[in-house]
Scaffold this active site. Structure first.
Site, PDB file in Angstrom:
ATOM      1  NE  ARG A 172       5.800 -52.120  28.631  1.00  0.00           N
ATOM      2  CZ  ARG A 172       6.943 -52.734  28.366  1.00  0.00           C
ATOM      3  NH1 ARG A 172       7.105 -53.312  27.187  1.00  0.00           N
ATOM      4  NH2 ARG A 172       7.904 -52.762  29.242  1.00  0.00           N
TER       5      ARG A 172
ATOM      6  CE  LYS B 120     -14.700 -44.635  34.229  1.00  0.00           C
ATOM      7  NZ  LYS B 120     -15.534 -44.062  35.307  1.00  0.00           N
TER       8      LYS B 120
ATOM      9  CD  GLU C 169     -24.654 -49.161  37.270  1.00  0.00           C
ATOM     10  OE1 GLU C 169     -24.717 -48.005  36.836  1.00  0.00           O
ATOM     11  OE2 GLU C 169     -23.820 -49.514  38.139  1.00  0.00           O
TER      12      GLU C 169
ATOM     13  CE  LYS D 178     -20.134 -46.673  30.237  1.00  0.00           C
ATOM     14  NZ  LYS D 178     -19.797 -47.574  31.306  1.00  0.00           N
TER      15      LYS D 178
ATOM     16  CD  GLU E 247     -15.118 -40.417  35.475  1.00  0.00           C
ATOM     17  OE1 GLU E 247     -15.303 -41.570  35.027  1.00  0.00           O
ATOM     18  OE2 GLU E 247     -15.148 -40.129  36.666  1.00  0.00           O
TER      19      GLU E 247
ATOM     20  NE  ARG F  30     -16.431 -43.541  31.282  1.00  0.00           N
ATOM     21  CZ  ARG F  30     -15.882 -44.527  30.618  1.00  0.00           C
ATOM     22  NH1 ARG F  30     -15.027 -44.254  29.642  1.00  0.00           N
ATOM     23  NH2 ARG F  30     -16.157 -45.777  30.888  1.00  0.00           N
TER      24      ARG F  30
ATOM     25  CG  ASN G 284     -18.651 -42.019  38.323  1.00  0.00           C
ATOM     26  OD1 ASN G 284     -18.648 -43.157  37.863  1.00  0.00           O
ATOM     27  ND2 ASN G 284     -17.636 -41.178  38.147  1.00  0.00           N
TER      28      ASN G 284
ATOM     29  CG  HIS H  95     -21.586 -45.529  40.633  1.00  0.00           C
ATOM     30  ND1 HIS H  95     -22.833 -45.263  40.117  1.00  0.00           N
ATOM     31  CD2 HIS H  95     -21.198 -46.724  40.099  1.00  0.00           C
ATOM     32  CE1 HIS H  95     -23.179 -46.244  39.297  1.00  0.00           C
ATOM     33  NE2 HIS H  95     -22.210 -47.143  39.271  1.00  0.00           N
TER      34      HIS H  95
ATOM     35  CG  HIS I 198     -17.814 -47.123  44.296  1.00  0.00           C
ATOM     36  ND1 HIS I 198     -16.996 -46.500  43.385  1.00  0.00           N
ATOM     37  CD2 HIS I 198     -18.517 -48.033  43.601  1.00  0.00           C
ATOM     38  CE1 HIS I 198     -17.217 -47.013  42.182  1.00  0.00           C
ATOM     39  NE2 HIS I 198     -18.136 -47.937  42.284  1.00  0.00           N
TER      40      HIS I 198
ATOM     41  CG  HIS J 175     -21.537 -52.204  41.472  1.00  0.00           C
ATOM     42  ND1 HIS J 175     -20.838 -51.216  42.143  1.00  0.00           N
ATOM     43  CD2 HIS J 175     -21.888 -51.661  40.278  1.00  0.00           C
ATOM     44  CE1 HIS J 175     -20.764 -50.132  41.376  1.00  0.00           C
ATOM     45  NE2 HIS J 175     -21.398 -50.380  40.251  1.00  0.00           N
TER      46      HIS J 175
END
Ligand code: GLY
Length: 361
Positions: free
Chosen positions: A119, A141, A183, A222, A232, A239, A243, A246, A250, A263
């Site tokens: 955990r 993330k 990026e 960032k 986010e 945040r 993206n 993205h 994606h 990517h």
């Protein structure tokens, strides 16, 4: 010279250390953890072992290491299972610590394994690609891909520290360096017009004198964005601005099949599509769009799809993307070059046209 930038997140705050060579700093961290009775394990990939084997040994010594096959394919349920089995074999207890050394895939996979094992155990990021240095290693993330979409399974799990050693970029293949530049350009477009102008004046290369400065600048931007909206959840902006490009990108990765585009390459096409969408909304001019395409192309990145993809497939992929909120597509658009906003009210036809203008069928 080693510099430190702190990501301020209360009890989850952590330092990002910057330098050309941080071997001594990583070795010191490993030794301190061990001296405190904590087990250390390392996750990396086969490409890095081949390219930077001695550097890895210098940093981690004899620490048990799992080197998985490089590539987006490792960010899968199977890949996660391998890492968790490795942590089990090494008998890492709650005090155990995982170092993820590699690109974004290793950081995302290792971070998620660290979030899930018992955990949640501590982990450190040692990014070795430009993309990981400026983006994925910072902000917590973590996650993996499943057939339904990219990063659909994951957790917010902040690292305990990040070691950004820009000397490691010397062995990075040119295509990977270019992918990371998508990026970097993204940061210029969404919030740093000076950075954008710098990249337009002289494309950044691995040999640029200011490479380390640019990496720090991106991480600082960032960090400030993540500090303001860690999970986010901001209704507008926040945040989610990170993206930019993205949602389109994606969809390209998903529709083309993971691995077809890196990517960063998909994000580069996504930045061009986002610029075109912003033009349709009246925020950018044709010459702004041309500037975006020029700076993207100048860094060895695609401005259009290499082969057409059907918009219907791209749209289906977009609707599966986790950035879809309450059934509606949300896009990051540019208010001007250097300032971005989120919008949830964009008509599908504008999205389709923007995609077609970058090569969708
Ligand atoms: N890469 C986007 C984010 O970290 O939020």
């Amino acid at each position: 010279m080693v510099e430190t930038l702190t990501v301020n997140l209360g009890e989850r705050s952590y330092p990002i250390r910057f330098g050309v060579d941080l071997t001594g700093e990583v070795r010191g961290e490993v030794a301190a953890l061990r001296a405190a009775g904590r087990k250390v394990a390392v996750l990396t990939d086969g490409n890095l072992v081949r390219a930077q084997g001695p550097a890895l040994t210098a940093m981690f010594g004899e620490a048990p290491t799992l080197a998985v096959e490089a590539g987006e394919g490792a960010k899968s349920l199977t890949g996660l299972g391998r890492v968790l089995d490795f942590l089990a074999e090494q008998k890492l207890d709650r005090g155990g610590v995982l170092f993820a050394a590699g690109g974004g895939v290793m950081g995302d996979l290792g971070g998620f394994a660290a979030a899930a094992w018992l955990r949640g155990i501590d982990f450190f990021q040692v990014p070795t690609t430009l993309l990981a240095m400026v983006d994925s290693s910072v902000g917590g993330k973590t996650g993996i891909n499943i057939a339904a979409g990219k990063n659909l399974v994951g957790a917010f799990h902040q690292p305990r520290g990040v070691f950004v050693a820009t000397g490691l970029l010397a062995t990075l293949p040119a295509r990977e360096f270019a992918a990371g530049m998508a990026e970097v350009i993204k940061y210029g477009l969404l919030g740093d017009p000076e950075l954008l102008a710098q990249l337009e004046r002289a494309p950044l290369t691995v040999a640029s004198a200011d490479l380390a400065g640019v990496v720090r600048r991106c991480c600082a931007l960032k960090a400030r964005i993540v500090e303001a909206d860690e999970r986010e959840t901001a209704k507008e902006g926040g945040r989610a601005l990170l993206n930019l490009g993205h949602t389109f990108g994606h969809a390209v990765e998903n529709a083309a099949g993971y691995g077809e585009y890196l990517h960063g390459e998909a994000v580069a096409i996504g930045l061009c599509a986002a610029a075109r969408l912003s033009q349709k909304l009246g925020a950018l001019t044709a010459s702004d769009v041309a500037r975006v395409e020029r700076v993207v192309a100048a860094h060895g990145l695609p401005v259009r799809l290499r082969a057409p993809l059907a918009f219907a497939e791209l749209h289906a992929a977009m609707t599966r993307d986790k950035k879809v909120r309450a059934g509606g597509l949300r896009f990051v658009v540019l208010k001007r070059l250097g300032e971005a906003d989120t919008r949830g009210d964009i008509g599908l036809e504008s999205v389709a046209e923007s995609f077609r203008e970058v090569g969708a069928a």
